[in-house]
Design a protein around this motif. Structure first.
Motif, short mmCIF file in Angstrom:
data_model
loop_
_atom_site.label_atom_id
_atom_site.label_comp_id
_atom_site.label_asym_id
_atom_site.label_seq_id
_atom_site.Cartn_x
_atom_site.Cartn_y
_atom_site.Cartn_z
N LYS A 2 0.86 -1.17 0.00
CA LYS A 2 0.00 0.00 0.00
C LYS A 2 0.90 1.22 0.00
N ALA A 3 0.48 2.25 -0.72
CA ALA A 3 1.27 3.48 -0.76
C ALA A 3 0.35 4.68 -0.83
N LEU A 5 0.72 8.50 -1.94
CA LEU A 5 1.61 9.42 -2.62
C LEU A 5 1.09 10.84 -2.46
N ILE A 29 6.29 9.47 -0.37
CA ILE A 29 5.65 8.18 -0.53
C ILE A 29 5.66 7.46 0.81
N VAL A 31 4.70 4.12 2.59
CA VAL A 31 4.56 2.78 2.04
C VAL A 31 4.42 1.74 3.15
N CYS A 32 3.58 0.74 2.89
CA CYS A 32 3.31 -0.33 3.85
C CYS A 32 3.36 -1.68 3.14
N VAL A 75 10.78 8.43 0.80
CA VAL A 75 10.03 7.20 1.07
C VAL A 75 10.08 6.94 2.57
N SER A 77 8.40 4.46 5.65
CA SER A 77 7.65 3.27 6.02
C SER A 77 6.50 3.66 6.93
N TYR A 106 10.54 -2.60 2.20
CA TYR A 106 10.65 -1.14 2.20
C TYR A 106 11.97 -0.70 1.57
N TRP A 142 -3.87 7.20 -3.45
CA TRP A 142 -3.77 5.96 -2.70
C TRP A 142 -3.56 4.83 -3.71
#
Length: 148
Positions: A2-3, A5, A29, A31-32, A75, A77, A106, A142
């Protein structure tokens, strides 16, 4: 994966009051990683993001990618993107990848963006971070690799 932005004019992340990563015009970003994600999932997400036309051309239309504009990315996490709020008011996060897997994905994701020609800085996995940004537009998207 999942991200989230966010198109930014600038963004930074600090740990214990010290900035450890920053970017100029480009993308923040968040991010997961999820349990079923692999390096191939991270590569596909990076490729998708590199091609998204989120930046204005000379006519003011969103027609350019981050690669075309020479933008950079920060980026970070964010396991909370996996929040499950279906059972009350306290979110659950057990749907996110376990820490070892999440950290590896990640870092792989950040490296995949770099390999596509994007300048990337990162936060610190697992740290309590303060993220600052100036959202440009605002433009926020998303992405979920389950749906792309």
């Amino acid at each position: 994966m999942k991200a989230l932005l966010q198109r930014v004019t600038d963004a930074s992340v600090a740990v214990d009051g010290k900035v450890i990563g920053a970017c100029g015009p480009g993308l923040l970003i968040l991010v997961c990683a999820m349990p079923d994600d692999t390096e191939q999932t991270a590569d596909a997400l990076a490729l998708k993001i590199s091609k998204l036309r989120l930046f204005k051309d000379d006519a003011g239309k969103m027609n350019l990618s981050i690669v075309q504009t020479g933008g950079s990315a920060l980026v970070v996490s964010q396991f909370t993107l996996a929040a499950d709020t279906s059972r009350g008011n306290r979110p659950g996060f057990s749907g996110a990848a376990k820490p070892d897997q999440a950290q590896a994905l990640y870092l792989h994701f950040a490296q995949a963006l770099r390999a596509l020609g994007i300048a990337v800085e990162t936060g610190e996995f697992g740290a309590d971070m303060a993220v600052s940004l100036t959202n440009d537009g605002p433009v926020t998207l998303w992405l979920d690799t389950e749906n792309t």
